[in-house]
Structure formats: C-alpha cells, structure tokens
Design an enzyme around this catalytic site. Structure first.
Site, PDB file in Angstrom:
ATOM      1  N   ASP A 344      37.936  45.207  41.126  1.00 17.91           N
ATOM      2  CA  ASP A 344      38.574  44.884  39.857  1.00 17.91           C
ATOM      3  C   ASP A 344      39.876  44.117  40.099  1.00 17.91           C
ATOM      4  O   ASP A 344      40.681  44.485  40.967  1.00 17.91           O
ATOM      5  CB  ASP A 344      38.863  46.192  39.096  1.00 17.91           C
ATOM      6  N   GLU A 380      36.344  40.328  41.453  1.00 23.29           N
ATOM      7  CA  GLU A 380      36.689  39.797  40.138  1.00 23.29           C
ATOM      8  C   GLU A 380      37.899  38.901  40.400  1.00 23.29           C
ATOM      9  O   GLU A 380      39.010  39.405  40.588  1.00 23.29           O
ATOM     10  CB  GLU A 380      37.037  40.914  39.156  1.00 23.29           C
TER      11      GLU A 380
END
Length: 702
Positions: A344, A380
């Site tokens: 993330d 990401e």
C-alpha cells in the site's frame, strides 16, 4: 516467577518448547517491564533483566503458548524532542505473532491529558482498554504445503476481502462466515477454483484497529488499512477464539487454497500505523521509541511527517525499522506460506529523505534478500506526498498496479476522446512504462476496478459517487471516477439501459483479460456486485460491501469464467516478452499489427486521431518468442480483435489474405450479435455492434 537473562535475538516472544524468550528493541528506554496477564486478567510485571544493543530481553522458563502479555517502557517524556515514553500505557509487542482483544476508546489509551494538551502526559492505566500480545504455538502440520510459484504471466489475481467474501454466503456454516475458516471452506475454495483465478489478493490481514471517529459514528474500519501488528493475523477474522488460535486458522486457510492451486497475496500497510499523529493513541511504537519508529518534523519533532494522509509515516531511514519490515515479510513467507505482497502507498517506503528514491535502503534490502526477492511483489506506486506518483519507476523485481491502464480503459469504452496510441500501449502491457527498466509485460498489474472506487457494476451505473452512508456529507472518495451510467443514475427498469450496462461490463472484463500483463479482477465484479454507488466503502462492514450471493448475475459469471479459461488456453494473450512489431523469420506478417476499420494498417495520422473509437488488432500466435519450461516452442492460434467504442454499429473490413485467409468468430461482447463459429474470409466485411468487442480466430491451419 523465574527470569533468566535470555537472548536479544530473535525479537518478540519465542517459545522453544521449554519456555519463552522475550526481547524488545528501544534505544530511548531506561527500563522495560514485561506484563503477563492470567485468565482473570490480573497483571504481573517483570522487569526485563538484560539489555544488549538496545534490545531488552529475558527468558521465562514457565511461560508457554497462549500466555497474554504486553510491555511498559520507562523513559523520557519530551515531546519537543520527539520522545513520548509513558509507562502507564500497556504496549503491544511489535513482533507479536498473535493479538487478543480490541481497543476501547477511553481517554486512557491516549498518552496525554485532554484538558492540558498533547505535551502533558496522563497517568491513566491503558491496560483495561487495549489489546494483549499472545505467545503463539509455532508448531503446525503443513502436510507438505509449499509456495506454488505460479509464473507471473500465467497469473490471474482476484482482489477480495476475507470477511466480505463469505459473510453472507448461505452455503457456508454461519459460525465461520466472514473468517479465515470461511474462506478455507470447500464452497469458497471451489468457487474460486471454478472461476479460474490463480491468486487471491487479500485486503489487509495484519492486525488493525477501528478508528475512534468511525466507532463514534457507528461505523468500522472495514478495509483494514490501519495496521498495528505486522506479524499477527487480524483476530476478528478468526472463528477460533482461543488465545493464539488465529495463527493456526490462517495457516489452514493458506493450505486449503494452495491445495486448490490458488496463491495467497497479502495487501500490506508498512507505510504508517494506526497510532496517528501527536493527537493519536499510544498502543505500540509511539511508546516504545517514538522518534526512532516514526518520521518526525525536523524543525519540531512534536509533529509527524505524513505522506499517507493518516497522520504518520514509518521511519524507513533507521535500521531497526527496516529490520522489522524485513522480518515481518520473511515471517509471512517462511512461517505462514504466503506467496507475495501488494504494498500500500509504496512510494512512501522509498522516501529516505523527502524525495522518492526508488533505490532507497528498503528496496535495496528487498533486492538482495534471498527469500523476499523470490515472491510476488506488487507496488501501489503512489502516495499523497509531493512527487509520490511513481507509476513505471519501481525496481526490476517489482510489478505495479497500473493506474494509467485503469484510467485509459475506463475512458475508451464510454467513447471519450483520447489517442488510440494510449489504448494500444495499455492493451499490449505498457512497454512505454516498463521496458526501459528491463522489466517484462507482467510488471503491469492491469485493473479496471479495485477495492478503492466503484465496483464494475457501479462503474456502468453511476456518474457520481453516493457515499452518504459514510457520514461525511458525500465529501469523501474520489470525484474522478471516469464512469458512465449509460443513461440513468443508479438502478433502472429501462431494458435498453440494462442491456448497455451488461455489455459495458463484458467489454471491460474482456479487455482486461485479453490485455498483456497480469489481470487483477475485483472480487464480486464477476457476479455484478454493487455498493449502491459508494466509491469509498472503507467503513462499511455490512451489506454495502459484502457479496450478495442471493443476487448473482449468472450470465456475467459464466462470461467471466469463459474469459479466464480462454486466456489460460491461449498463450498469445499472456506473452512473457514484449511485442516487437517486426516481421518474423522473413515472413510478411509481424507479431502484432494494428488496423483501421477499412482493414488498412494504422499510420501515424491514424494514431493521432483523438476522436477515433475503433481499432483492429492482429496477434500472431506463431510468433511467441519464449519457449515453455521444457524448452519447447510455444505456438498458438492467431487472432484478430475488433474494438468498436463508437455509439453506432460499424462495418469492419478484415485485413488482406497475407494476415490470414479465413476467420471464425470465437466470441463477442454484444451478447448474440454473431453466431459462434461464424466464418469470414479475408477482405470481407463484418458488422460490429456499437460499443462491443469481437474476437476472431484464424482457421487457415485447422
């Protein structure tokens, strides 16, 4: 209770069959107390007797698995210098393999006095209101299980939520719905296997908390992007409520999925923790060594650098923070048998100073690590800080969520003006983003939808977000959805709109699964899952987010199954190397070619036409450059794909005979516009309906 000196390594609580060694790193601590809790929750405090290299440690021969514990760290309270030690606060072990309980939002969980402000410590004991670390039982019978190591180019990823997938499934026993055991149940496993996906990418399962502002509104942190335990599976997803039972249940889930040929990828949040900024709670790192674990402001260490929008950022410049992350990753691979990670806001991990540096220490460590470098690594590739958008800039062992793919394909099918060259680049694996860093097409993880944003059904049903249920006056969530409701906002009985929505869903799925790169399907898109227009359902732990198994779009599900199977059987759609656009072995045809609707090859002028909505693509199945694992040539049929994103049906001329004399329709997205196996000759005309995709196969060698 007996306390022996023990060892500084390994960190955390380690049971060796006779007793348990405890070790906690803190450079700022003056002394550290180990706190043990009996079944009645009575606390016994034991001062750790040794410190070696800032690791406070001791061995307790009488402590066995299931023992609940925590730490109290004595040291300076000097917020102006970034130090916030407060022994009134019970702290989690950063290396805890299991965590019991949840947080209660009492003032005691905060290290400061509400009335006096964040620089004044409070002496309220937080132990009654916070979680406990648990000594876990390391032994588990894996029954020969090991990582599957499915090649990247053969992978189809299914992003899903542990709870949401089975929370309301009628065929799974009620007592295990929404748990690791529920996901391991044969009904769930068989569904995923029959769908054809090769990996599940699970939203965060590291232990997390439910934020106070959400709890106050009667909501919950459903997605879980607020970690506090980087070694512990989130305990609310466990049907087994015994102390430490969550660990074995998670392992059983991995084992069951592996037996079905399905890998497990974890969405991990190593960029920040749930302790927030200077006004947040004290649960772990903040009380152990705040200035070491977190990035504080250089000119005023009271405050935190925030590249994530959550209040803090972990301090990737310090070796023990890097060690924590690497130890965590290795633990999940070696002990929990997971197959990879999706990071993330990965740009945050690259910020050694302020700027994003793709060669930061964290990525150097990943690159040289013999364990982590061999699993699937997905970034990401952005964060909320300046310069944080880094699509295409991660090191060679990494794949990336391709946000440019998502945006381009979302714009193409509603017929928005864009250069066809952009769509062609995304469809063929985005070589413009990844080839210059020596990466291959699987560097691009392609997706149309993900947990963050509209579901596929909502993407074709809403022009605007509808997040009122989140309690933020519909101000949260992205306004840049690139969606199209096909003529009505939300549910409608209009049959023409319903047909167009169904077609657009098929268009998106077909484009995704026929593109080069790694397709990632948002779980539930294949059955028509809706979130009622909510594009930020992070706090909706209810029917808004859960899969509705009583309302399955059976036609869409079958179409998706057939697509995944089609991709698996045709290697030309999952090449390991880039297309070159060159003639192959002296033949007149190339490995790929692009055509206008008149059947002529595209030229520079055609590529620059922003209003163009049509494209023909020839894929040469005899020009796949890489052999199979046994060194044998890989060959396939050749295909011709016709994309028509125009609002009218159009006549397309098939290319000249040199590209293939005879063609047969494999499938289309307009649901019955053509008969399957209907044949066409080179140079002939084929009518393609508005906003639809037709796939033809060359039959010259049948």
């Amino acid at each position: 209770m007996k306390v022996w000196p023990g060892h500084p390594y390994p960190l955390g609580a380690t049971y060796d069959g006779s007793g348990t060694n405890f070790s906690l790193f803190s450079e700022i601590a003056e002394r550290v107390e180990l706190c043990l809790f009996d079944p009645a929750d009575n606390e016994t405090r034991i001062e750790l007797p040794e410190v070696t290299g800032y690791c406070w440690h001791g061995y307790l021969p009488e402590v066995e698995p299931g023992q609940r514990y925590g730490f109290r760290v004595h040291g300076p309270w000097k917020p102006e210098e970034g130090h916030r030690c407060n022994p009134a606060k019970l702290l989690l072990d950063p290396y805890a393999k299991a965590i019991e309980g949840t947080i209660e939002w009492d003032e005691a969980v905060f290290p400061y006095q509400f009335e006096e402000g964040p620089d004044t410590p409070n002496d309220l004991d937080s132990a009654p209101y916070v979680m406990r670390s648990v000594v876990h039982q390391p032994h588990f019978d894996w029954n020969g299980d090991r990582r599957l190591q499915i090649p990247w180019h053969e992978s189809v990823i299914y992003e899903t939520h542990v709870k949401g997938l089975t929370a309301s499934h009628p065929d799974i026993p009620e007592d295990i719905r929404g748990t690791y055991a529920g996901l391991a149940h044969p009904v769930a496993v068989d569904y995923l296997k029959n769908l054809g996906v090769t990996a599940v990418e699970l939203l965060p399962v590291h232990h997390f908390i439910h934020d106070k502002h959400l709890v106050d509104k009667g909501l919950r942190n459903y997605w879980g992007y607020n970690s506090i335990g980087y070694f512990a599976p989130h305990n609310e997803y466990a049907a087994d409520k015994r102390p430490g039972g969550v660990v074995a249940e998670f392992k059983k889930m991995v084992r069951a999925l592996h037996q079905a040929g399905i890998e497990v990828i974890l969405d991990v949040v190593y960029n920040h923790t749930c302790e927030g900024n200077h006004l947040g709670p004290m649960l772990c790192f903040k009380g152990i060594d705040n200035a070491y674990y977190y990035r504080t402001m250089a000119d005023d260490p009271r405050y935190y650098m925030d590249y994530t929008g959550t209040g803090n950022s972990l301090n990737m410049r310090h070796p023990h923070v890097l060690q924590l992350l690497m130890d965590s990753l290795r633990y999940w691979v070696l002990e929990m048998h997971v197959d990879g990670f999706r990071f993330d806001l990965a740009s945050t991990l690259a910020r050694e100073l302020h700027d994003v540096d793709k060669l930061s220490a964290f990525f150097d460590l990943i690159q040289q690590d013999p364990v982590i470098s061999q699993v699937k690594l997905i970034a990401e590739p952005w964060d909320v800080g300046e310069g944080g958008y880094q699509v295409g800039n991660f090191p060679p062992v990494w794949s990336e969520w391709n946000g440019r793919y998502r945006d381009c394909v979302r714009d193409f099918w509603p017929g928005r003006d864009e250069a066809l060259g952009e769509f062609a680049a995304r469809f063929t694996g985005s070589s413009d983003l990844y080839e210059n860093t020596s990466r291959l097409p699987f560097a691009s993880v392609n997706f149309i939808t993900a947990h963050d944003g509209f579901t596929l059904r909502d993407l074709v049903s809403y022009n605007e977000k509808h997040n009122e249920a989140n309690g933020e006056d519909n101000q949260d969530g992205s306004d840049d959805n690139r969606s199209w409701n096909c003529g009505a906002e939300g549910p409608t009985d209009d049959p023409d709109i319903q047909r167009m929505r169904a077609r657009q869903q098929r268009n998106f799925l077909a484009t995704l699964l026929l593109s080069q790169g790694v397709p990632m399907l948002l779980g539930g898109d294949e059955i028509g899952r809706t979130q009622q227009g909510n594009n930020n359902a992070y706090c909706q732990d209810n029917e808004i987010s859960w899969y509705d198994w009583d309302k399955i779009d059976e036609d869409l599900l079958q179409f998706c199954r057939d697509l995944i199977s089609f991709r698996a059987h045709h290697p030309v759609f999952r090449r390991r190397r880039w297309f070159q656009g060159r003639e192959i072995h002296g033949a007149e045809v190339t490995d790929i070619a692009w055509f206008t609707l008149e059947g002529e090859q595209m030229d520079e002028e055609n590529w620059g036409e922003g209003y163009a909505k049509t494209l023909g693509v020839y894929l040469n199945g005899k020009a796949i450059p890489n052999p199979n694992p046994k060194g044998e040539p890989v060959t396939d049929d050749s295909f011709y794909l016709i994309f028509n994103a125009h609002h009218d049906s159009l006549e397309f001329i098939l290319p000249a005979q040199s590209w293939g004399r005879n063609w047969v329709i494999e499938f289309d997205t307009c649901d019955g516009c053509h008969e399957t196996s209907q044949s066409y000759e080179a140079g002939k005309t084929i009518k393609v309906d508005a906003r639809s995709l037709t796939v033809l196969r060359c039959t010259d060698e049948d």
